[in-house]
Motif scaffolding. Structure first.
Motif, mmCIF file in Angstrom:
data_model
loop_
_atom_site.group_PDB
_atom_site.id
_atom_site.type_symbol
_atom_site.label_atom_id
_atom_site.label_comp_id
_atom_site.label_asym_id
_atom_site.label_seq_id
_atom_site.Cartn_x
_atom_site.Cartn_y
_atom_site.Cartn_z
ATOM 1 N N THR A 430 0.834 -1.227 -0.024
ATOM 2 C CA THR A 430 0.142 -0.173 -0.124
ATOM 3 C C THR A 430 0.891 1.188 0.095
ATOM 4 O O THR A 430 0.583 2.134 -0.823
ATOM 5 C CB THR A 430 -1.009 -0.076 1.093
ATOM 6 N N LEU A 431 1.997 1.135 0.894
ATOM 7 C CA LEU A 431 2.636 2.402 1.036
ATOM 8 C C LEU A 431 3.630 2.744 -0.411
ATOM 9 O O LEU A 431 3.777 3.689 -0.723
ATOM 10 C CB LEU A 431 3.730 2.320 2.152
ATOM 11 N N GLN A 432 4.134 1.553 -1.150
ATOM 12 C CA GLN A 432 4.738 1.570 -2.421
ATOM 13 C C GLN A 432 3.835 2.343 -3.411
ATOM 14 O O GLN A 432 4.177 3.257 -4.105
ATOM 15 C CB GLN A 432 5.152 0.129 -2.738
ATOM 16 N N LYS A 433 2.510 1.907 -3.289
ATOM 17 C CA LYS A 433 1.500 2.545 -4.354
ATOM 18 C C LYS A 433 1.467 4.078 -3.939
ATOM 19 O O LYS A 433 1.249 4.882 -4.682
ATOM 20 C CB LYS A 433 0.262 2.005 -4.032
ATOM 21 N N LEU A 434 1.488 4.314 -2.687
ATOM 22 C CA LEU A 434 1.170 5.884 -2.294
ATOM 23 C C LEU A 434 2.343 6.651 -2.819
ATOM 24 O O LEU A 434 2.493 7.700 -3.331
ATOM 25 C CB LEU A 434 1.202 6.101 -0.939
ATOM 26 N N VAL A 435 3.847 5.883 -2.691
ATOM 27 C CA VAL A 435 4.938 6.652 -3.351
ATOM 28 C C VAL A 435 4.881 6.849 -4.750
ATOM 29 O O VAL A 435 5.313 7.898 -5.184
ATOM 30 C CB VAL A 435 6.251 5.833 -2.796
ATOM 31 N N ASP A 436 4.372 5.863 -5.298
ATOM 32 C CA ASP A 436 4.278 5.790 -6.954
ATOM 33 C C ASP A 436 3.217 7.039 -7.142
ATOM 34 O O ASP A 436 3.789 7.722 -8.216
ATOM 35 C CB ASP A 436 3.810 4.553 -7.323
ATOM 36 N N ILE A 437 2.194 7.094 -6.510
ATOM 37 C CA ILE A 437 1.222 8.358 -6.938
ATOM 38 C C ILE A 437 1.601 9.628 -6.569
ATOM 39 O O ILE A 437 1.272 10.491 -7.265
ATOM 40 C CB ILE A 437 -0.151 7.967 -6.275
ATOM 41 N N PHE A 438 2.423 9.816 -5.307
ATOM 42 C CA PHE A 438 2.977 10.986 -4.917
ATOM 43 C C PHE A 438 4.617 10.865 -4.746
ATOM 44 O O PHE A 438 4.918 10.830 -3.465
ATOM 45 C CB PHE A 438 2.210 11.311 -3.632
ATOM 46 N N PRO A 439 5.150 10.859 -5.705
ATOM 47 C CA PRO A 439 6.575 10.693 -5.557
ATOM 48 C C PRO A 439 7.289 11.829 -4.797
ATOM 49 O O PRO A 439 8.598 11.629 -4.380
ATOM 50 C CB PRO A 439 6.996 10.476 -7.000
ATOM 51 N N ASP A 440 7.001 13.015 -4.943
ATOM 52 C CA ASP A 440 7.670 14.018 -4.389
ATOM 53 C C ASP A 440 7.020 14.271 -2.791
ATOM 54 O O ASP A 440 7.625 15.110 -2.114
ATOM 55 C CB ASP A 440 7.391 15.648 -5.016
ATOM 56 N N ASP A 441 6.532 13.252 -2.156
ATOM 57 C CA ASP A 441 6.111 13.596 -0.953
ATOM 58 C C ASP A 441 6.933 12.692 0.119
ATOM 59 O O ASP A 441 6.990 11.361 0.092
ATOM 60 C CB ASP A 441 4.931 13.037 -0.639
ATOM 61 N N PHE A 442 8.045 13.310 0.734
ATOM 62 C CA PHE A 442 9.077 12.612 1.354
ATOM 63 C C PHE A 442 8.470 11.925 2.712
ATOM 64 O O PHE A 442 9.139 10.919 3.117
ATOM 65 C CB PHE A 442 10.115 13.637 1.923
ATOM 66 N N SER A 443 7.410 12.297 3.326
ATOM 67 C CA SER A 443 6.890 11.673 4.214
ATOM 68 C C SER A 443 6.493 10.360 3.927
ATOM 69 O O SER A 443 6.549 9.340 4.839
ATOM 70 C CB SER A 443 5.738 12.718 4.789
ATOM 71 N N LEU A 444 5.777 10.323 2.710
ATOM 72 C CA LEU A 444 5.315 8.903 2.655
ATOM 73 C C LEU A 444 6.557 8.003 2.509
ATOM 74 O O LEU A 444 6.511 6.749 2.463
ATOM 75 C CB LEU A 444 4.488 9.108 1.056
ATOM 76 N N LYS A 445 7.872 8.391 1.535
ATOM 77 C CA LYS A 445 8.903 7.838 1.454
ATOM 78 C C LYS A 445 9.451 7.264 2.941
ATOM 79 O O LYS A 445 9.999 6.206 3.130
ATOM 80 C CB LYS A 445 9.947 8.224 0.446
ATOM 81 N N ASN A 446 9.478 7.993 3.993
ATOM 82 C CA ASN A 446 9.900 7.873 4.911
ATOM 83 C C ASN A 446 9.144 6.722 5.789
ATOM 84 O O ASN A 446 9.495 5.880 6.394
ATOM 85 C CB ASN A 446 9.817 8.883 6.112
ATOM 86 N N ASP A 447 7.811 6.665 5.496
ATOM 87 C CA ASP A 447 6.908 5.630 5.993
ATOM 88 C C ASP A 447 7.210 4.423 5.210
ATOM 89 O O ASP A 447 7.110 3.215 5.961
ATOM 90 C CB ASP A 447 5.311 6.020 5.848
ATOM 91 N N LEU A 448 7.346 4.355 4.140
ATOM 92 C CA LEU A 448 7.695 3.202 3.163
ATOM 93 C C LEU A 448 9.350 2.622 3.769
ATOM 94 O O LEU A 448 9.330 1.338 3.846
ATOM 95 C CB LEU A 448 7.964 3.468 1.808
ATOM 96 N N GLY A 449 10.052 3.570 4.275
ATOM 97 C CA GLY A 449 11.485 3.037 4.991
ATOM 98 C C GLY A 449 11.073 2.313 6.109
ATOM 99 O O GLY A 449 11.705 1.290 6.497
#
Length: 746
Positions: A430-449
């Motif tokens: 789910t988080l990977q899908k979010l990062v793909d949709i919002f690639p410039d949102d660093f908070s989502l990438k941090n959650d993915l980590g």
């Protein structure tokens, strides 16, 4: 009396007419006098003269009007009491209906009042809410709207009033005391020991800090259940006498820098980014030993400012959850949403269900249904209903034309609830899908980590944080997690700047006891005495009980001291048994060492600076380890009589052999729920010693040392031959039987 005498003497002869007239007149006068006396005594009869010459009031004997008033008062009171009893006993009045009508009146009045206050709706969202009140009170500028277009498309310009803010003052530095005189040289200079009875409850991982999930622990302990745990329905036992919520978990989102905002009355709730899987700070400890310097205090205060600024920015932005279709049914959505916010979750779910049937393509309706299912699952503690909510969040994100804010909110909440149920791989997807949709949102990438770390995939997490830092090199959340990964790879010196700068940033998600723990540990290993500054800062933030006691899986209120006597523990029988049978235990251990040296596995927790250290474990987490007892049957038979040791789910029973030239770094155990016993079996002299806080002791063959390994301790083996001891962990004596049964294993 004279009259009666005259009458008695005149019986023989008739009285004259004149005498009769005078006698009648005299009787009339006497009657008048008696009436006057009766009136003067307020209607009471005249006193009667008795034979003994005394007078008595004739009214007293008859219970006249004076006593009648009191009698009627008592009768009325008794009637009132019995009437009340009859009303309650025979259920004459339906109190539930009365209360229901009162609540209905209050709700109707609230809706009427809401309609009256609609005139003060400054942000044009259709109702009077907290934001409108702020404008009326002068705490926020009024919204300037563009001409034309629907309210959701109007641009907002707010003029914020100037508000004076006072600079936060850090705690005054405490004068550092000189460390106790010790011949042992520790890795870095030691602070003085202060006995602290307060233990905050802020558990975090031991071997892998991202193994736990956000699941609710209903067992009365303080640690989260394993990822696959389910919610337990039923009341919690009251044997411990511990209030609900007394124990915290490290898997909750830290709100130190970004406190949670109360829900607003608007139809569309404000959603702010939340970093996943961070600990909630515990209560402020009452003891302290070392104060940071003034320069460090200023730096700490400055580090908190960016977090406050981010919090203000998050407040200002109100998400847009309605697309064109949703705007046409906004009133129906608002009505169902009001039911949800009022806690009428069953009614809200029915309302959203009917809206879904009428408008199956509405993302906002489907999202509202998911929220109602989510809230009801929390209320009923139902995993099945929570899984339905997870599915509905996914459906809302898959519908055509959802707004970006709704898409982000639905998928983010879906990932959080998947983590809650232990669905780590689903959450990662789910988080990977979010990062793909919002690639410039660093908070989502941090959650993915973080999701990668929860799966134990440090390599995948490291790649994510490297991508974030390549674009945003000052991102504190990415820095502190990247430093954590480097330290796990034993890149000690390289990890220090990332951990330090990440903590100094003060960004949400960085104020975590694990990061203070690992930064201090890394500094100790390179010989930097600033380690104790960070331990002290972690203590002040509520992550550690003290500079010395830095365990993260804790139960509050347990007696805390580094060294214990057998009498203090209450386990004197166990100690006597060990010391009486030490040779039998030693001989079995030596036999295993000679015939099956492979049973002694090397220490794998990265605690050694140098040397060789092997362990042969018999019990782990309250259970026997395989067929380990076959090699030492007598030892196991002796231990089985002591459940405080064999049943200690947060400890071990094992042999420990350490070769010459071994040094174990200063470290702390994971929990304050146990005490550790060391029975000396083979102890060459001199050169074998252990330091706990600032006290150093040596083992003796056949003798037991007892210490609390949640305090910092360090070991040296500088003798000419191996050292062999028997380690027995026991429950902390102040834990109740219920706590011992329900605390999760470590």
């Amino acid at each position: 009396m004279q009259r009666y005498q005259n009458h008695g003497t005149s019986v023989a002869s008739s009285p004259s007419p004149a005498a009769l007239v005078e006698e009648i007149h005299a009787e009339e006068e006497e009657c008048e006098e008696e009436q006057e006396v009766f009136q003067e005594t307020e209607g009471r009869p005249a006193p009667v003269e008795q034979k003994n010459g005394k007078r008595s009031d004739a009214g007293d004997a008859g219970g006249g009007p004076k006593s009648s008033v009191f009698t009627w008062f008592v009768v009325l009171a008794l009637l009132g009491v019995w009437s009340s009893v009859a009303v309650v006993y025979f259920d004459i009045v339906d109190y539930d209906s009365v209360i229901a009508r009162a609540q209905e009146f209050r709700m109707n009045f609230s809706e009427v009042l809401q309609g009256k206050l609609a005139a003060y709706d400054t942000d044009a969202d259709g109702d009077f809410d907290v934001e409108d009140a702020k404008v009326l009170l002068g705490l926020k500028g009024a919204t300037v709207l563009k001409e034309g277009g629907p309210p959701e498309e109007r641009t907002e310009k707010t003029s914020e009033p100037e508000v004076e803010t006072s600079t936060q003052r850090g705690p005054e530095p405490v004068k550092e005391g000189a460390p106790a005189a010790e011949e042992t040289s520790a890795a870095v200079p030691l602070p003085p020991f202060v006995d602290s009875q307060f233990v905050p409850d802020d558990p975090a991982g031991d071997e892998h800090p991202y193994e736990e999930t956000n699941a609710i622990d209903t067992t009365g302990g303080e640690t989260p259940p394993p990822p696959a745990a389910v919610l337990v329905e039923g009341p919690q036992s009251e044997e411990t006498g511990v209030e609900s919520g007394r124990y915290l978990t490290s898997s909750k989102v830290s709100q130190k820098a970004e406190p949670e905002e109360p829900p607003e009355a608007a139809a569309e709730p404000t959603l702010t980014p939340e970093p996943a899987v961070q600990p909630e700070p515990a209560a402020e400890p009452q003891t302290g030993t070392i104060g940071p310097t003034e320069d460090r205090q200023e730096a700490d205060g400055a580090a908190e400012k960016p977090a406050e600024e981010q919090k203000e920015k998050a407040k200002k932005k109100k998400p847009k959850l309605l697309n064109k279709l949703d705007k046409t049914i906004k009133s129906e959505i608002d009505a169902a949403e009001r039911l949800r916010k009022k806690g009428k979750l069953e009614e809200a779910l029915k309302a959203f269900d009917s809206l879904v049937r009428l408008h199956p393509q509405s993302p906002r309706v489907r999202y509202g249904k998911a929220q109602a299912e989510d809230d009801l699952a929390e209320k009923l503690r139902s995993n099945d209903l929570l899984q339905r909510a997870i599915n509905t969040y996914g459906e809302a994100a898959e519908l055509p034309d959802p707004t970006p804010d709704l898409l982000r909110a639905a998928l983010k909440r879906r990932a959080e609830r998947q983590q809650f149920l232990g669905r780590m791989r689903g959450s990662l997807a789910t988080l990977q899908k979010l990062v793909d949709i919002f690639p410039d949102d660093f908070s989502l990438k941090n959650d993915l980590g973080v999701a990668h770390l929860l799966l134990g995939d440090n390599k995948g997490a490291k790649k994510v944080y490297e991508e974030v830092l390549a674009v945003a090199p000052s991102n504190g959340f990415a820095k502190v997690h990247y430093g954590f990964i480097l330290k796990a790879e034993n890149k000690i010196a390289e990890s220090i700047p990332y951990l330090r700068e990440g903590l100094e940033s003060g960004e949400p998600g960085t104020d975590d006891g694990r990061f203070y723990f690992h930064l201090g540990d890394a500094l100790q290993r390179v010989g930097d005495d600033s380690a104790y500054h960070w331990y002290e800062l972690g203590h002040r933030r509520g992550h550690f009980a003290s500079v010395w006691q830095r365990s993260l899986y804790n139960v509050e209120g347990l007696k805390a001291q580094p060294w214990w006597t057998p009498q203090e523990t209450g386990y004197t029988d166990l100690v006597k048994m060990l010391e009486r049978n030490w040779k039998t235990i030693r001989d079995e251990a030596l036999t295993v060492m000679d015939r099956a040296r492979g049973r002694f596995l090397p220490e794998e927790e990265n605690l050694r600076e140098k040397g060789e250290w092997g362990q042969y474990t018999l019990w782990q987490q309250g259970k026997r380890v395989g067929n380990a007892c076959q090699g030492v049957p007598k030892t196991c038979s002796l231990m089985e009589r002591f459940p405080e040791a064999t049943g200690c789910k947060r400890g071990q029973i094992k042999f420990s052999v350490m070769q010459p030239g071994t040094h174990v770094w200063p470290h702390t155990g994971p929990t304050n729920c146990r005490l550790r016993m060391h029975l000396g079996l083979v102890v060459p002299r001199p050169g074998c010693r252990i330091r706990c806080t600032n006290q150093t002791r040596e083992w003796e063959e056949g003798k037991v040392l007892i210490f609390d390994d949640s305090f910092e301790h360090e070991v040296w083996q500088e003798a000419d031959s191996y050292r062999l001891i028997f380690i027995v962990d026991v429950w902390h004596p102040e834990l109740t039987q219920y706590q011992r049964q329900t605390l999760s294993p470590i």
